[in-house]
Write a protein that holds these residues in place. Structure first.
Motif, PDB file in Angstrom:
ATOM      1  N   ARG A   2      -0.133  -6.744  -8.944  1.00  0.00           N
ATOM      2  CA  ARG A   2      -1.168  -7.772  -8.797  1.00  0.00           C
ATOM      3  C   ARG A   2      -2.154  -7.408  -7.686  1.00  0.00           C
ATOM      4  O   ARG A   2      -3.355  -7.654  -7.799  1.00  0.00           O
ATOM      5  N   LYS A   3      -1.638  -6.806  -6.630  1.00  0.00           N
ATOM      6  CA  LYS A   3      -2.527  -6.395  -5.538  1.00  0.00           C
ATOM      7  C   LYS A   3      -3.549  -5.374  -6.032  1.00  0.00           C
ATOM      8  O   LYS A   3      -4.748  -5.455  -5.723  1.00  0.00           O
TER       9      LYS A   3
ATOM     10  N   GLU B 195      -1.209  -0.615 -14.590  1.00  0.00           N
ATOM     11  CA  GLU B 195       0.012  -1.221 -15.101  1.00  0.00           C
ATOM     12  C   GLU B 195       0.889  -0.194 -15.801  1.00  0.00           C
ATOM     13  O   GLU B 195       2.110  -0.174 -15.625  1.00  0.00           O
TER      14      GLU B 195
ATOM     15  N   ARG C   6      -7.321  -1.549 -15.006  1.00  0.00           N
ATOM     16  CA  ARG C   6      -6.139  -2.352 -14.677  1.00  0.00           C
ATOM     17  C   ARG C   6      -4.970  -1.995 -15.585  1.00  0.00           C
ATOM     18  O   ARG C   6      -3.810  -2.029 -15.179  1.00  0.00           O
TER      19      ARG C   6
ATOM     20  N   ILE D  10      -4.524  -4.856  -9.127  1.00  0.00           N
ATOM     21  CA  ILE D  10      -5.418  -5.432 -10.139  1.00  0.00           C
ATOM     22  C   ILE D  10      -6.507  -6.281  -9.483  1.00  0.00           C
ATOM     23  O   ILE D  10      -7.656  -6.306  -9.934  1.00  0.00           O
ATOM     24  N   ARG D  11      -6.156  -6.964  -8.383  1.00  0.00           N
ATOM     25  CA  ARG D  11      -7.152  -7.790  -7.690  1.00  0.00           C
ATOM     26  C   ARG D  11      -8.318  -6.972  -7.169  1.00  0.00           C
ATOM     27  O   ARG D  11      -9.423  -7.497  -6.989  1.00  0.00           O
TER      28      ARG D  11
ATOM     29  N   HIS E  56       1.294  -9.063  -0.525  1.00  0.00           N
ATOM     30  CA  HIS E  56       0.522  -8.656  -1.703  1.00  0.00           C
ATOM     31  C   HIS E  56       0.289  -9.850  -2.639  1.00  0.00           C
ATOM     32  O   HIS E  56      -0.756  -9.963  -3.267  1.00  0.00           O
ATOM     33  N   GLU E  57       1.298 -10.759  -2.744  1.00  0.00           N
ATOM     34  CA  GLU E  57       1.149 -11.940  -3.589  1.00  0.00           C
ATOM     35  C   GLU E  57       0.204 -12.966  -2.957  1.00  0.00           C
ATOM     36  O   GLU E  57      -0.344 -13.829  -3.629  1.00  0.00           O
TER      37      GLU E  57
ATOM     38  N   ALA F 275       6.011  -6.368  -8.998  1.00  0.00           N
ATOM     39  CA  ALA F 275       5.012  -7.271  -9.564  1.00  0.00           C
ATOM     40  C   ALA F 275       3.886  -7.525  -8.566  1.00  0.00           C
ATOM     41  O   ALA F 275       2.706  -7.589  -8.940  1.00  0.00           O
ATOM     42  N   ALA F 276       4.246  -7.659  -7.292  1.00  0.00           N
ATOM     43  CA  ALA F 276       3.241  -7.911  -6.256  1.00  0.00           C
ATOM     44  C   ALA F 276       2.319  -6.701  -6.069  1.00  0.00           C
ATOM     45  O   ALA F 276       1.107  -6.860  -5.883  1.00  0.00           O
TER      46      ALA F 276
END
Length: 989
Positions: free
Chosen positions: A590-591, A607, A603, A593-594, A567-568, A586-587
């Protein structure tokens, strides 16, 4: 080609004393033509009686039997033998018809009379407005007719055929042309016509009868081949099977299919398009047996075939406690779970299942499939699968349930996956009830106790096959480590079930269970080489630290590590389990949100769902210890929704400043926000929670739940610190403005016991919290007292029916009070309460959250059990004979003991939560608080009987557990009472 000329509608048949008119043509047989006709009523000539008119008019391929211009049925001299054969058959049919009618008037239509006219014979038969099955098949309607209708018609046909066989007759001409459908829908009944091929079994064996109809696709092979010694009741049942096949497919058997004697293809039968495999299996069994070329392997009597048709009916309706039903529900539940939950997608992907290998005490290595084979082997036994958190126990069981063959076989065991997450004390039949929960029952199963008895009866005997005995059901029982409290009842149920020959159990646990003597297997960690291979396959480097490599030998941790890296989209470095989990979440964030546009407000919703809502839900689930429904989780989301709109949240989540409106954007209420956060994001999109068959949610894995609970604690402490700091500075400001304010307001609130400074909770919120607990006490007290009044009326012979109905109404009213909103509000108050201080303002003691929540939940928790008790009393009053026979006085004693125990539990909750606060009010220096105390006491007077049991004073918290044990024991005695089991599951009137 059949060139027989029919009479046109309107033709009059002048039978002696009975003039009939032909109204329409119904159909042709090899022996006769059949019309629908009518004759006038003798007293009311304008009214007409409808009848069937059967005309002797044999079919001759060479046209030697024909109708002349005057309507006579003529024949050439060379056709005379054929004519005589059919005339004998026609007359014999009437003879048999009258004999059957005398014995079975309900199943056989009337035979009014037989007349000679137009050089032939006519039989006038009773007509109930039916239509031939052949006509219905010709219309093409069967393609849209449900399987249930076809089954019902064949069962009706068997009922009529049973009348023939019961009288010693064989019909020998069963085909759609001779099956009459009378009426419509559920009231439709079946009539079997054309008795011209009917013979007794003795006549056939003696060879005295020689005429059979012989219809292609319906006549049994032994009849076509003239094997007189083989003709019998199975010959008729061959015809019934052929009719059933045509109903299913719209086609009749071809000559080739008849000769081969094989089961014809039914894969394209319209009525089976959406049926489960157990139905296909049963249909094939019926066709295979009904069409068997070997007569001895065919159905030998109507009863045998009816049993299989009824089994098919149950399977198609999903009813009954059978091996097939257990197989179907077990497979359906696991397929639905895996399909509905993104978090479980990996279960169906071979490449994402890490090696599942166990070891015995002796060090023998066993792969999962071999382990299961040993369990179901005819000399096998139940097993205990041991492994630490994240070792793959749940994956092993769910995978095993998922990979079972999709084709039903009566010689293979059914598998059912059950999670123990959410087990609670007080139900000694928890596992049985979980199995039964997915089944539908037949009308004769009137109670859960009867259902349990049927289940145990089915599972008491194993499957017999050529390999020996095999279990009927394998229970994949997951999560002994997730069970808390007194597990004695659950353990006993597991041991009792494992003793049944039709059951094997595969139970998972983190640690050994001494009381269980099952075969034991230990899930071994992944080998380092396996970890390296799996990481390398995905382009991920091995961690350098030995302790992290050791951590990754756990399949769960390896999976989390891989997802974090993937995911990172970069290699990561971790140094502890906690850091790995931090990186994982966290990963995921971020995945997600991308995937969104850079300026998307969504987003912030992602979160908030992951960082705030999910930990709050985890805390709630962890405290309840079970999966939660939408209704149970909504209060948590309501609290979160209100906090999001609170300006002080910016102090807790400063990174959200300027984006709080985005988090709730597009939702007008907490309910809409719930749908977006829970169902949309956490469940369907991110797969962080799992939804079970009954719509209840839980965190996808216990390890993640434990991590999230700790995350919530950190957040909670942060929020509370901020609220306390805000309140402290506010009070200091007040104190600075005047020493009297500090002396009379601030100082008393800060002084706690033994000189400690304890900040009181907010006064308004504290009143709301106290009101909720006090309301719960009053509602439960009224439940107790209305039941006491009802029991007294029941035992009093002078209590009138009017008084009784009024008391029943009172009980129902108290039980049906809607407390859902009150509980939701009370739970929401707690967040504000704990954020505002440390102790209650009156008692100067902190509020114990769990005890408080248990108290406010009491009215709702009592509802089901009290409703059952109420039904027993209602039914007992209606059925005094049963009440007396089953010792109703003992039930009343058990009920009173239970009510008293409940009342004592409530009293202790009062003493722990409410009593100390009211005492503090009573002794307060403030007049307003003393007035509030008097108001509470005035309201308390409405439950005087409950008050007698509730002892004043602040008791030690641990005493409540003693009262709970007494209440549990009283409840078990009540549930085991014969009357409770006899009446308790029936609805009151």
């Amino acid at each position: 080609m059949d060139k027989r000329k029919i009479f046109e509608p309107g033709k009059k048949l002048l039978f002696p004393g009975m003039e009939c008119r032909i109204d329409s043509f119904l159909g042709k047989g090899s022996n006769a033509l059949v019309y629908i006709g009518s004759y006038p009523d003798d007293q009311l000539p304008k009214l007409r009686h409808r009848v069937l008119i059967k005309e002797l008019f044999p079919f001759d391929e060479q046209g030697r039997i024909y109708r002349d211009m005057e309507g006579n049925v003529c024949r050439r001299e060379e056709a005379e033998p054929i004519w005589e054969l059919h005339r004998f058959s026609f007359q014999r049919g009437n003879q048999v018809h009258l004999a059957l009618l005398e014995t079975y008037p309900q199943e056989i239509d009337a035979n009014i009379n037989t007349f000679s006219l137009y050089q032939t014979l006519y039989s006038v038969l009773g007509f109930s407005g039916g239509r031939s099955l052949a006509k219905e098949l010709e219309t093409g309607r069967p393609s849209g007719i449900p399987l249930a209708v076809h089954i019902r018609r064949i069962l009706g046909l068997l009922n009529v055929l049973e009348a023939f066989h019961g009288s010693g007759y064989l019909h020998l001409d069963i085909s759609p042309e001779n099956v009459l459908l009378i009426g419509d829908g559920r009231k439709e009944r079946i009539s079997l016509i054309d008795y011209n091929s009917v013979h007794t079994l003795g006549e056939i064996q003696e060879g005295t009868s020689v005429y059979y109809s012989g219809k292609e696709g319906f006549t049994a092979p032994e009849i076509r081949l003239g094997q007189i010694g083989s003709i019998g009741y199975p010959s008729d049942l061959y015809g019934v099977t052929a009719v059933f096949y045509q109903l299913l497919t719209g086609k009749k058997l071809s000559v080739l299919q008849t000769v081969r004697g094989q089961v014809p293809d039914i894969s394209k039968a319209p009525c089976l398009a959406h049926m489960p495999d157990t139905v296909f299996s049963m249909v094939k069994k019926i066709l295979r047996r009904g069409f068997s070329a070997v007569v001895s392997r065919r159905y030998q009597n109507v009863t045998e075939m009816r049993q299989d048709l009824e089994e098919l009916q149950d399977r198609s309706e999903g009813k009954g406690i059978t091996h097939a039903a257990l197989w179907e529900t077990g497979r359906r539940n696991i397929l639905r779970a895996v399909s509905a939950n993104p978090a479980l997608k990996y279960i169906k992907e071979d490449e994402n299942i890490y090696p599942i290998i166990g070891e015995t005490y002796e060090g023998e290595t066993v792969i999962l499939q071999d382990m299961v084979e040993k369990i179901i082997f005819y000399q096998g036994s139940s097993a205990l699968l041991l492994g630490g958190g994240g070792a793959g126990k749940t994956t092993a069981l769910m995978r095993q349930a998922y990979i079972q063959p999709g084709t039903y076989s009566g010689i293979n065991p059914a598998f059912t996956y059950l999670s123990l997450y959410g087990w609670s004390q007080g139900n000694p039949s928890y596992i049985k009830d979980m199995i039964l929960e997915s089944l539908k029952f037949k009308p004769h199963t009137e109670s859960i106790e009867m259902a349990r008895h049927e289940l145990l009866r089915i599972l008491s005997t194993p499957i017999q096959c050529k390999w020996g005995e095999r279990p009927r059901l394998v229970i994949l029982l997951d999560g002994w480590n997730e069970v808390s409290g007194d597990t004695g009842e659950l353990l006993q149920e597991i041991l009792d079930l494992s003793k049944l020959k039709g059951i094997r159990i595969l139970l998972t646990s983190r640690s050994d269970i001494e009381e269980i003597s099952f075969d034991k297997y230990f899930l071994r960690p992944l080998e380092k080489g396996e970890v390296k291979k799996i990481l390398g396959k995905n382009g991920i480097l091995m961690p350098e630290q030995e302790e992290i490599l050791e951590l990754l030998r756990s399949p769960m941790m390896l999976s989390i590590y891989m997802k974090a890296v993937l995911h990172e989209e970069k290699q990561i470095s971790i140094h502890s389990k906690e850091q790995l989990l931090d990186s994982y979440f966290a990963a995921i964030l971020r995945k997600e949100i991308r995937k969104l546009p850079e300026e998307s407000g969504e987003r912030w919703q992602v979160e908030a769902a992951l960082s705030y809502v999910l930990p709050e839900l985890a805390k709630h689930m962890n405290r309840r210890g079970c999966a939660l429904s939408d209704e149970a989780m909504l209060p948590v989301l309501e609290k979160c929704y209100r906090r999001i709109k609170d300006k002080h949240m910016a102090k807790v989540f400063p990174e959200w400043i300027g984006h709080f409106s985005h988090i709730t954007e597009g939702t007008a209420s907490a309910e809409e926000w719930y749908g977006r956060m829970v169902q949309g994001l956490l469940w369907r999109r991110m797969g962080m929670i799992v939804r079970d068959e009954w719509g209840r949610y839980r965190i996808s894995h216990q390890l993640l739940e434990e991590y999230l609970v700790e995350m919530q604690k950190d957040f909670g402490r942060k929020f509370i610190r901020h609220e306390r700091r805000k309140r402290f500075f506010y009070l200091v400001l007040c104190a600075a403005c005047g020493g009297s304010i500090y002396h009379w307001v601030y100082r008393p609130y800060l002084l706690g016991t033994q000189g400690e400074v304890k900040e009181p909770y907010d006064g308004a919120v504290s009143e709301q919290v106290l009101d909720a607990a006090f309301t719960s006490y009053i509602i439960c007290g009224k439940q107790y007292e209305t039941f006491l009044d009802l029991i007294n009326c029941f035992a009093d012979e002078n209590c009138s029916e009017t008084q009784w109905e009024l008391l029943v109404s009172n009980c129902r009213r108290e039980l049906k009070r809607d407390t859902t909103m009150g509980v939701s509000l009370a739970e929401s108050y707690l967040g504000k309460l704990y954020a505002s201080g440390e102790v209650m303002p009156w008692s100067k003691h902190p509020l114990e959250e769990d005890t408080y929540l248990e108290m406010i939940s009491l009215p709702k928790e009592r509802e089901e059990e009290y409703e059952r008790c109420l039904n027993v009393l209602i039914r007992g009053r209606e059925d005094k004979n049963t009440w007396d026979v089953l010792n109703g006085d003992e039930y009343l004693e058990n009920l009173q003991d239970f009510l008293e125990a409940d009342a004592r539990v409530l009293g202790e909750y009062y003493n722990l939560i409410v009593g100390p606060e009211l005492k503090g009010m009573e002794n307060s220096d403030l007049e307003d608080e003393r007035k509030n105390y008097k108001l509470y006491m005035a309201a308390r007077a409405f439950v005087s009987e409950q008050n007698k049991i509730t002892k004043e004073g602040d008791k030690a918290a641990e005493s409540i557990e003693d009262y709970k044990r007494e209440q549990k024991d009283a409840l078990l005695v009540l549930r085991k009472n014969t009357l409770s089991q006899y009446f308790g599951t029936e609805k009151g009137k």
